[in-house]
Motif scaffolding. Structure first.
Motif, PDB file in Angstrom:
ATOM      1  N   LEU A  37     -15.745  11.474  21.649  1.00 33.50           N
ATOM      2  CA  LEU A  37     -15.575  10.339  20.756  1.00 33.50           C
ATOM      3  C   LEU A  37     -13.941  10.222  20.215  1.00 33.50           C
ATOM      4  O   LEU A  37     -13.459  11.209  20.128  1.00 33.50           O
ATOM      5  N   LYS A  38     -13.931   9.033  19.788  1.00 32.88           N
ATOM      6  CA  LYS A  38     -12.651   8.991  19.135  1.00 32.88           C
ATOM      7  C   LYS A  38     -12.691   8.714  17.529  1.00 32.88           C
ATOM      8  O   LYS A  38     -13.575   7.988  17.267  1.00 32.88           O
ATOM      9  N   PRO A  39     -11.890   9.476  16.835  1.00 32.99           N
ATOM     10  CA  PRO A  39     -11.812   8.907  15.480  1.00 32.99           C
ATOM     11  C   PRO A  39     -11.356   7.589  15.238  1.00 32.99           C
ATOM     12  O   PRO A  39     -10.549   7.157  16.143  1.00 32.99           O
ATOM     13  N   TRP A  40     -11.790   6.821  14.266  1.00 26.43           N
ATOM     14  CA  TRP A  40     -11.506   5.431  14.196  1.00 26.43           C
ATOM     15  C   TRP A  40     -10.147   5.067  14.047  1.00 26.43           C
ATOM     16  O   TRP A  40      -9.627   4.351  14.279  1.00 26.43           O
ATOM     17  N   ALA A  50     -16.269   8.245  13.254  1.00 30.16           N
ATOM     18  CA  ALA A  50     -16.276   8.446  14.704  1.00 30.16           C
ATOM     19  C   ALA A  50     -16.341   6.912  15.434  1.00 30.16           C
ATOM     20  O   ALA A  50     -17.558   5.916  14.832  1.00 30.16           O
ATOM     21  N   ARG A  51     -15.768   6.721  16.195  1.00 32.87           N
ATOM     22  CA  ARG A  51     -15.980   5.271  16.862  1.00 32.87           C
ATOM     23  C   ARG A  51     -16.933   5.542  17.889  1.00 32.87           C
ATOM     24  O   ARG A  51     -16.782   6.360  18.970  1.00 32.87           O
ATOM     25  N   VAL A  62     -19.969   5.711  13.229  1.00 35.22           N
ATOM     26  CA  VAL A  62     -20.786   6.628  12.319  1.00 35.22           C
ATOM     27  C   VAL A  62     -19.786   7.545  11.557  1.00 35.22           C
ATOM     28  O   VAL A  62     -18.872   7.785  11.802  1.00 35.22           O
ATOM     29  N   ARG A  63     -20.285   7.936  10.209  1.00 43.23           N
ATOM     30  CA  ARG A  63     -19.391   8.406   9.351  1.00 43.23           C
ATOM     31  C   ARG A  63     -20.084   9.863   9.242  1.00 43.23           C
ATOM     32  O   ARG A  63     -21.344  10.184   9.093  1.00 43.23           O
ATOM     33  N   GLY A 114     -13.940  18.284  16.838  1.00 44.68           N
ATOM     34  CA  GLY A 114     -15.510  18.481  17.373  1.00 44.68           C
ATOM     35  C   GLY A 114     -15.641  17.059  18.093  1.00 44.68           C
ATOM     36  O   GLY A 114     -16.356  16.972  19.023  1.00 44.68           O
ATOM     37  N   LEU A 115     -15.250  15.879  17.512  1.00 47.76           N
ATOM     38  CA  LEU A 115     -15.574  14.654  18.086  1.00 47.76           C
ATOM     39  C   LEU A 115     -14.865  14.415  19.434  1.00 47.76           C
ATOM     40  O   LEU A 115     -15.422  13.886  20.273  1.00 47.76           O
ATOM     41  N   VAL A 116     -13.573  14.887  19.253  1.00 46.42           N
ATOM     42  CA  VAL A 116     -12.788  14.631  20.340  1.00 46.42           C
ATOM     43  C   VAL A 116     -13.500  15.601  21.460  1.00 46.42           C
ATOM     44  O   VAL A 116     -13.431  14.873  22.927  1.00 46.42           O
TER      45      VAL A 116
END
Ligand SMILES: *Cc1c(COP(=O)(O)O)cnc(C)c1O
Length: 368
Positions: A268-271, A284-285, A317-318, A262-264
């Motif tokens: 957004l990039k996962p950290w 999330a970065r 953001v977590r 979902g983030l991608v």
């Protein structure tokens, strides 16, 4: 004054004395251990302080791995009890590296104890437990593992990895109440705990547990047991066993994977990379021009979202997907809430594509 009406939270039947050993045995099964399991009446932080306070002694060499505030606190308790502590501090929001652990072990050949947090909900990372446990085993060093967050969300094979002390709590992936926690203790750890300066007659004393609980046949617990918390822990274990531990872990893994997809799709990039990430929380970065406080101020009623911790707090953001939150509804809600906050700040995000990516990740049946 009339007698107050019965209240199910107050007027509970007492917890049966023979029930404590049963709870300990069921927790031992969750931990994958034949070691002694102690029941601590307090949140997991109390159990962690008891472990540090009981094992540390003046001059004891200890390697303490720090990947969150919990590791920092653990090192503090070891030092207070006189231990000579070498902290291995990971980069902000990242797991510790094996090289760093190996170097610390090589530089401190007299160290007898290594402390590590397995998975962090503070940053969403997973430390390389298996490899670190192997390094400690090679050198005959006692391992102390904070598995409070990871138990139920990741595989945790206490005896297969030779972990000496493992601390768990029911309140994270196991979906229980935080008022009770547990410690598994190996024979080697008992040996260390029996040192001359060990605390006794103290709420932090492991030896008190042995004397009052193990040596008396695991009937009465030290102190006054809280029936409310023991009924709650029993209910949590009933639920974990009904779902099955492998299925519970798989549910967390699937929530983590769906969250990343979902983030991608949101751009957004996962950290951290998947192999470094915990199944409990995803960090999330954010785009460089946005701060977490700004984004979170634009989020409404989304308890699954929070700021990062430490030096990188404003970059991340977590997204929480632990326990009851490790499911489609919360994963979807987290992504939509984050996407709509970003959109309200003028970012170009495709919330529909993100929701679709989450739904796709859940279309696959992962039941083990
Ligand atoms: C939650 C947690 C604890 C325990 O904290 P409490 O305040 O007792 O709930 C300890 N270690 C880790 C890694 C945790 O995530």
């Amino acid at each position: 004054m009339p007698i107050p009406a019965p209240n199910p939270l107050l007027d509970l039947p007492p917890f049966p004395a023979e029930g404590y050993a049963d709870i300990a045995d069921r927790l031992a099964a969750v931990l994958g251990t034949n070691n002694d399991v102690l029941l601590v009446q307090g949140e997991a932080i109390v159990a962690l302080e008891a472990v540090a306070t009981s094992l540390a002694q003046p001059g004891l060499g200890a390697i303490n791995i720090v990947t969150s505030p919990y590791g920092r606190m653990f090192g503090g308790w070891l030092r207070s009890a006189g231990a000579k502590v070498t902290d291995v501090i990971a980069k902000p929001g990242l797991p510790v590296t094996l090289d760093a652990v190996r170097s610390a072990l090589d530089a401190n050949p007299a160290a007898r104890l290594l402390a590590l947090v397995h998975a962090e909900s503070a940053s969403g990372i997973l430390n390389p437990l298996e490899q670190i446990a192997a390094l400690a085993r090679e050198r005959g060093i006692l391992t102390v593992i904070d598995a409070v967050a990871s138990v139920g969300g990741h595989t945790l094979d206490t005896d297969a990895l030779g972990l000496d002390v493992v601390v768990i709590g029911p309140q994270k992936s196991l979906g229980g109440s935080p008022g009770l926690s547990a410690i598994s203790v190996s024979p080697a750890a008992w040996k260390l705990a029996g040192h001359a300066a060990a605390p006794a007659g103290s709420i932090l004393s492991l030896l008190d547990h042995r004397r009052l609980w193990l040596d008396t046949g695991r009937g009465a617990l030290p102190g006054m047991p809280s029936a409310l918390e023991f009924w709650a822990l029993r209910a949590a274990l009933d639920r974990v066993e009904a779902e099955g531990l492998p299925a519970l872990i798989a549910r967390h893994a699937q929530a983590a994977e769906a969250t990343r997809s979902g983030l991608v799709a949101l751009g957004l990039k996962p950290w951290v990379a998947p192999g470094d990430a915990s199944n409990l929380v995803t960090s999330a970065r954010l785009p460089d021009h946005l701060a977490a406080s700004q984004v979170l101020a634009a989020v409404h009623n989304s308890p699954g979202l929070s700021a990062g911790v430490g030096g990188i707090a404003e970059r991340l953001v977590r997204l929480n997907h632990t326990g009851a939150g490790a499911g489609f509804e919360q994963v979807l809600a987290n992504g939509v809430a984050l996407g709509s906050a970003l959109a309200s700040l003028g970012e170009q995000v495709d919330i529909g594509a993100s929701a679709e990516a989450v739904a796709d990740a859940y279309r696959v049946n992962r039941t083990p």
